[in-house]
Design a protein around this motif. Sequence first.
Motif, PDB file in Angstrom:
ATOM      1  N   PRO A  45      43.407  46.593  39.771  1.00 36.42           N
ATOM      2  CA  PRO A  45      44.551  45.578  39.835  1.00 36.42           C
ATOM      3  C   PRO A  45      44.191  43.999  40.557  1.00 36.42           C
ATOM      4  CG  PRO A  45      44.861  47.529  41.067  1.00 36.42           C
ATOM      5  CD  PRO A  45      43.684  47.808  40.328  1.00 36.42           C
ATOM      6  N   ASN A  46      44.845  43.320  40.739  1.00 37.53           N
ATOM      7  CA  ASN A  46      44.841  42.134  41.293  1.00 37.53           C
ATOM      8  C   ASN A  46      44.344  42.453  43.008  1.00 37.53           C
ATOM      9  OD1 ASN A  46      45.010  39.808  39.844  1.00 37.53           O
ATOM     10  ND2 ASN A  46      47.261  39.938  39.842  1.00 37.53           N
ATOM     11  N   GLY A  47      43.451  41.845  43.470  1.00 38.89           N
ATOM     12  CA  GLY A  47      43.021  41.996  44.859  1.00 38.89           C
ATOM     13  C   GLY A  47      42.796  43.457  45.219  1.00 38.89           C
ATOM     14  N   SER A  48      42.014  43.984  43.844  1.00 38.05           N
ATOM     15  CA  SER A  48      41.233  45.317  44.217  1.00 38.05           C
ATOM     16  C   SER A  48      39.863  45.097  44.634  1.00 38.05           C
ATOM     17  CB  SER A  48      41.508  46.329  42.960  1.00 38.05           C
ATOM     18  OG  SER A  48      40.807  45.466  42.015  1.00 38.05           O
ATOM     19  N   GLY A  49      39.270  43.947  44.831  1.00 36.05           N
ATOM     20  CA  GLY A  49      37.802  43.762  45.269  1.00 36.05           C
ATOM     21  C   GLY A  49      36.933  43.708  44.121  1.00 36.05           C
ATOM     22  N   LYS A  50      37.444  43.258  42.796  1.00 34.79           N
ATOM     23  CA  LYS A  50      36.463  43.083  41.699  1.00 34.79           C
ATOM     24  C   LYS A  50      35.385  41.877  41.845  1.00 34.79           C
ATOM     25  CE  LYS A  50      39.853  42.533  38.644  1.00 34.79           C
ATOM     26  NZ  LYS A  50      41.203  42.814  39.653  1.00 34.79           N
ATOM     27  N   THR A  51      36.193  40.724  42.232  1.00 36.53           N
ATOM     28  CA  THR A  51      35.387  39.586  42.704  1.00 36.53           C
ATOM     29  C   THR A  51      34.423  39.960  43.677  1.00 36.53           C
ATOM     30  OG1 THR A  51      37.058  38.002  41.643  1.00 36.53           O
ATOM     31  CG2 THR A  51      35.243  37.117  43.084  1.00 36.53           C
ATOM     32  N   THR A  52      34.700  40.524  44.832  1.00 36.07           N
ATOM     33  CA  THR A  52      34.080  40.900  45.904  1.00 36.07           C
ATOM     34  C   THR A  52      32.780  41.577  45.405  1.00 36.07           C
ATOM     35  OG1 THR A  52      35.989  40.724  47.073  1.00 36.07           O
ATOM     36  CG2 THR A  52      34.238  41.785  48.111  1.00 36.07           C
TER      37      THR A  52
HETATM   38  P1  ADP Z   1      40.118  40.953  42.717  1.00 35.05           P
HETATM   39  O1  ADP Z   1      38.960  39.979  42.328  1.00 35.05           O
HETATM   40  O2  ADP Z   1      40.147  42.398  42.309  1.00 35.05           O
HETATM   41  O3  ADP Z   1      41.450  40.155  42.499  1.00 35.05           O
HETATM   42  P2  ADP Z   1      39.030  40.209  45.307  1.00 35.05           P
HETATM   43  O4  ADP Z   1      37.465  40.776  45.463  1.00 35.05           O
HETATM   44  O5  ADP Z   1      39.155  38.807  45.081  1.00 35.05           O
HETATM   45  O6  ADP Z   1      39.885  41.064  44.261  1.00 35.05           O
HETATM   46  O7  ADP Z   1      39.901  40.480  46.720  1.00 35.05           O
HETATM   47  C1  ADP Z   1      40.010  41.641  47.387  1.00 35.05           C
HETATM   48  C2  ADP Z   1      40.583  41.988  48.780  1.00 35.05           C
HETATM   49  O8  ADP Z   1      39.896  41.038  49.404  1.00 35.05           O
HETATM   50  C3  ADP Z   1      41.974  41.245  48.682  1.00 35.05           C
HETATM   51  O9  ADP Z   1      42.780  41.916  49.506  1.00 35.05           O
HETATM   52  C4  ADP Z   1      41.837  39.992  49.143  1.00 35.05           C
HETATM   53  O10 ADP Z   1      43.022  39.230  49.521  1.00 35.05           O
HETATM   54  C5  ADP Z   1      40.802  39.843  50.075  1.00 35.05           C
HETATM   55  N1  ADP Z   1      39.883  38.761  50.000  1.00 35.05           N
HETATM   56  C6  ADP Z   1      39.271  37.977  48.957  1.00 35.05           C
HETATM   57  N2  ADP Z   1      38.470  37.091  49.344  1.00 35.05           N
HETATM   58  C7  ADP Z   1      38.760  36.768  50.735  1.00 35.05           C
HETATM   59  C8  ADP Z   1      38.485  35.987  51.525  1.00 35.05           C
HETATM   60  N3  ADP Z   1      37.512  35.023  51.196  1.00 35.05           N
HETATM   61  N4  ADP Z   1      38.791  36.265  53.078  1.00 35.05           N
HETATM   62  C9  ADP Z   1      39.588  37.117  53.252  1.00 35.05           C
HETATM   63  N5  ADP Z   1      39.994  37.980  52.518  1.00 35.05           N
HETATM   64  C10 ADP Z   1      39.687  37.797  51.104  1.00 35.05           C
END
Ligand code: ADP
Length: 246
Positions: free
Chosen positions: A38-45
């Motif tokens: 889901p959105n915000g699930s940590g994929k990009t991270t």
């Molecule tokens: P996805 O790619 O699945 O949408 P993200 O990896 O972007 O998820 O984000 C995972 C979690 O980390 C979310 O709760 C988001 O709000 C938080 N997050 C992402 N980037 C940052 C950042 N630069 N600073 C603080 N929190 C972040």
Amino acid sequence: MTAIVEMENVTFAYGETVAVRDVSLTIEAGDFLGLVGPNGSGKTTLLHLMLGLHSPDDGRIELFGQPVEAFDRGERIGYVSQKATSRGGTMPVTVREAVTMGRFARAGYSRLTDDDRAIVDDALETVGITDLAERRINELSGGQRQRAYIARALASEADLLALDEPTVGVDAESRDAFYKLLDSLNDDGITIVLIEHDIGVVTDRADRIACINTELFHHGDTESFVESDALEQAYGTTGQVVHHHH
Ligand code: ADP
């Protein structure tokens, strides 16, 4: 054979927000891995961790058999970030210049040979943007720009392509063509990691799936993912599953 990416018990937090918890996964050469959740699930991270753009708080990451913090073969990786589809922030260079930059890591600008130029031409042709070579990148559509970034990765002879929702804002027809391109690159042996919110697109294309919501809910072949309830578990009751079929 050395895995392309190996993560072991990786945890990463932004301050108090744990974005990735205790994730272990392996990407082998030639895999097409769909990364869903889901959105915000940590994929990009997770993708950024794989590529060494974040350092894990805990755990171990290797890229091409090297600890990611010591990895020095950036030309082996093509990364198309989420921002790549938007016009903002793109340098006002032509498509050919941008793709030629993919050769710099290998040859150095002043030492570009005719072979390097031929490889740039091939890359443009493979992704179907030869006719756009002299246009400025920031004048292209989102889909055309994605292709330019892929061409740049091909020009550097990257063997791992990492794509973060590459077709957001791209029309359906260009999107299909784009995914056909990814399929053919994967057939040619390029390893692909794809973040895509449309689950149907991923399960149609990817041979392996990593499904996360901070923690990993599935990591394995697509068939067993489709048969499992990992998706429902990862999305819980609040998330919305986008599930189109083509
Ligand atoms: P996805 O790619 O699945 O949408 P993200 O990896 O972007 O998820 O984000 C995972 C979690 O980390 C979310 O709760 C988001 O709000 C938080 N997050 C992402 N980037 C940052 C950042 N630069 N600073 C603080 N929190 C972040």
